[in-house]
Design a protein around this motif. Structure first.
Motif: not given
Lengths: 520, 210
Positions: A457-459, A471-472, A480-484, A486-487
């Protein structure tokens, strides 16, 4: 009955989810945390046993966890059962997906290696032209690393290395052994830095969200944790297009439930988070979701060598860490790009399999070599490539009826050349330091072995090339935020946990500001 | 020593299971007192948790199967098993008062383990043991198990070759490489080796998660 609606739903209780809860709840945000695993009573589930008390005398039940090399008969029950939550891959492209489902997640079991990324990683494209830069740099994340490291009590030695930025350490001033001084002398001649391992000391027996993050979050009264909640997918408000909660399955009863929240923070681990988004069919206008899967490629015991000196292991510590030392100048110095690290020890005892003997001769050799064996784990950067990806396998579901992941992932020539270089370089160092090679190889474990899955889920700044902004936060869905992990855009050679924790803290503070400003 | 071992084995019983098995006798009046819709629990007792009576419960000391009975090999055929015994004895002989592979029952345990394993692992063992017997027949006109120590050692020369990442192509060499580690582990992890200098097989065991 009207269910509660929370400010923020956090999925996952490991490093990233735990840090989100830790950050948000202390600022008064009401959070609900769902985790697929149980809250474990460690005093009840663990007990010292003799191998002969186990059904397979320590060998392990054949075929129980075919992809988890780290498993043995003692700890087999701590890993996710591959029959309960399967996944698929091309037989010619194995992927070792190693998972933990319990409150605290993998942060209960990590190797505690605690590193910062440098601009060699954040701005890797600027350096060698491959892939993409991160939308942030080392300076931007540094203040967050500096707040995370004291929580986890990171021990290390301040070195001033550009490729491995120093942190806020509990300074390690322990001396080196005689053999390490010999080895370091040879490394210096080759411009190879050697430092003490940087490791989270934690508190008590853990350095985990379980004991370092979640208790403080619970004390605020703002965190509600529901264990055994296996998230199926996220739900979307048809009018606003925003996420408004998650459907989940109770692990014991298989009862279907729905949790509501104004904002959703996903921190279920790189690939479980990606699986949730793919099954939700959201946040993928870029087409990048699931792609750019990478980890670190590992060779364990790449070189095993015996110290010829009888007293090499005396005088201090014999374990060291050599961070990346290749390709630090502009342009390619080697026939591969990026770099690798050595995690090594010079005073071990070799595995009997490497000793060409059996019976009494083998026992004698083991006694002679005890405390004299050098061995190295080589940790190499893996390029984030679009061709390496996960997708939903529509033909297979897990025990909860949730479609599983299909893996398409393999290492490239770049990794092969890097690992061969690493093996030869470590052997060169050993031989120059008066060690004699017993065994060597340059064959990595299959992808996944390092348990450092990243990138799906790259930034990025460009919504056409990335899933998240800097900002993830989802480019497509603002709440919706993805904070692990995967970013991540690139993973470098460094273990990723400190970076995951820092990114999650940073994203959570941004989220709070956005909520305050009513922008979310 | 034996009594101590039995005591340790009891300690391995999970706390929850142990308590459940040691519940006091059923209170006959319980069924009539159950609330509507609540299933009757025939194991529910009247003693409150942590009471003195609960602490006085007896502690039984069972043993593991290997402590009371012999294994029954059934996977390998007779020539294969005899060869396995011979090769096990060579790989892990009794040394310095510590039991060797035969006293530790390593061949019998491996018969069980390999019989429970996948076809590839079974093939490595069977082909290797058959290969040892065939080579023995060719060189000495007798089965591997009947060779003297010098003759048998002559067929184990692959174990004196330097280690390589690639598996050996030869069936005997491939088997010997695997057997060297398996026999060693089966011996060191055995109950018989438990009291000896070589013992190494203990660890923190995880029960299945609730």
């Amino acid at each position: 009955m009207a269910a509660n609606e929370y400010d923020v739903l956090i999925i996952g209780s490991g490093a990233s989810g735990g840090m989100a809860a830790h950050t948000l709840t202390q600022k008064g945000v009401k959070c609900l945390m769902l985790d697929a695993g149980p809250l474990v009573d460690f005093n009840r589930v663990r007990q010292t046993k003799q191998a002969y008390e186990l059904p397979y005398h320590g060998f392990g039940e054949p075929g129980k966890l075919p992809h988890v090399v780290q498993a043995n008969e003692f700890n087999a029950n701590q890993w996710v059962d591959e029959k309960e939550v399967p996944y698929t891959h091309d037989p010619k492209m194995p992927f070792n997906w190693v998972r933990v489902r319990m409150i605290g997640g993998k942060s209960l079991f990590w190797a505690r290696m605690s590193f910062r990324l440098s601009d060699y990683e954040f701005k890797a494209k600027d350096h060698d032209g491959f892939g993409e830069n991160w939308p942030i740099d080392q300076a931007e994340l540094a203040p967050f690393y500096s707040r995370v490291e004291p929580i986890f009590r990171v021990a290390g030695r301040t070195e001033g290395l550009k490729q491995l930025p120093d942190g806020v350490f509990e300074e390690d001033t322990t001396p080196w052994s005689e053999s390490m001084n010999r080895f370091i002398g040879q490394a210096k001649k080759r411009d190879i830095p050697v430092t003490k391992m940087r490791r989270a000391l934690g508190r008590g027996q853990f350095a985990s969200s379980f004991n370092l993050l979640l208790p403080a979050a619970m004390e605020t009264g703002n965190l509600t944790i529901v264990p055994n909640a296996v998230v199926r997918d996220l739900t979307v408000d048809k009018n606003t297009g925003r996420v408004n909660g998650a459907n989940f399955v109770d692990r014991h009863s298989k009862r279907e439930m729905h949790a509501k929240a104004r904002v959703v923070v996903v921190g279920a681990s790189c690939l479980e988070s990606t699986r949730i988004l793919l099954n939700s069919k959201i946040a993928n206008s870029s087409g990048a979701l699931g792609h750019y899967l990478h980890d670190q490629t590992y060779i364990t015991q790449g070189v095993v060598a015996i110290d010829k000196s009888p007293k090499g292991n005396q005088g201090g510590g014999s374990g060291g860490y050599a961070p990346r030392f290749v390709n630090l100048k502009k342009g390619n110095e080697e026939d591969f790009i990026r770099g690798y690290a050595f995690d090594f020890n010079l005073a071990g005892t070799p595995d009997p399999k490497y000793i060409p003997a059996y019976g009494a001769d083998l026992d004698k050799a083991l006694a002679d070599y005890r405390g004299k064996a050098a061995s190295v784990t080589i940790m190499g950067e893996v390029l984030a490539r679009y061709e390496n990806f996960v997708s939903i396998d529509k033909n297979v579901v897990d025990a909860y009826g949730i479609p599983v992941l299909h893996f398409q992932c393999k290492y490239s020539d770049n990794e092969s050349k890097m690992l061969k270089h690493a093996m030869n370089k470590f052997e060169e160092l050993c031989q120059a330091s008066d060690f004699e090679t017993l065994a060597k190889h340059d064959q990595p474990w299959p992808p996944g072995y390092s348990i450092h899955e990243l990138g799906t889920c790259r930034m990025g700044d460009d919504p056409k090339k990335s899933v998240l902004n800097k900002w993830n936060q989802s480019h497509d869905i603002k709440n919706l935020f993805v904070v692990d992990g995967s970013s991540f855009v690139t993973g470098g050679y460094q273990n990723p946990t400190m970076t995951i924790l820092s990114l999650s803290m940073r994203a959570s503070e941004y989220l709070m500001d956005q909520m305050k400003a009513r922008a979310i | 020593m034996k009594r101590r071992r039995f005591f340790k084995t009891l300690a391995a019983v999970p706390a929850g299971s142990a308590l459940l098995a040691q519940q006091p006798a059923t209170n006959q009046s319980t069924p009539n007192q159950s609330a509507p819709g609540v299933p009757l629990n025939p194991t529910r007792g009247t003693q409150p948790p942590g009471s003195a009576a609960a602490e006085d419960l007896p502690k039984l000391e069972p043993t593991v199967p290997d402590g009371a009975a012999d294994a029954m090999p059934r996977f390998f055929n007779s020539p294969q098993f005899t060869a396995l015994q011979k090769v096990s004895d060579l790989i892990m002989p009794a040394m310095s008062g510590s039991p060797g592979a035969l006293a530790a029952g390593a061949p019998e345990f491996l018969d069980f383990l390999i019989g429970d394993s996948d076809a590839d692992r079974q093939r490595v063992y069977r082909a290797g043991l058959d290969g040892l017997n065939a080579e023995s027949k060719k060189q000495f006109n007798k089965a591997f198990g009947d060779l003297d120590a010098t003759q048998a050692a002559g067929l184990l020369t692959p174990l004196k070759q330097p280690w390589t990442y690639e598996e050996p192509g030869d069936a005997v060499a491939r088997f010997l490489r695997v057997a060297k580690i398996d026999v060693r582990t089966a011996t060191l992890n055995s109950r018989e080796a438990g009291a000896g200098r070589r013992f190494q097989g203990s660890g923190l065991y995880w029960y299945p998660l609730d």
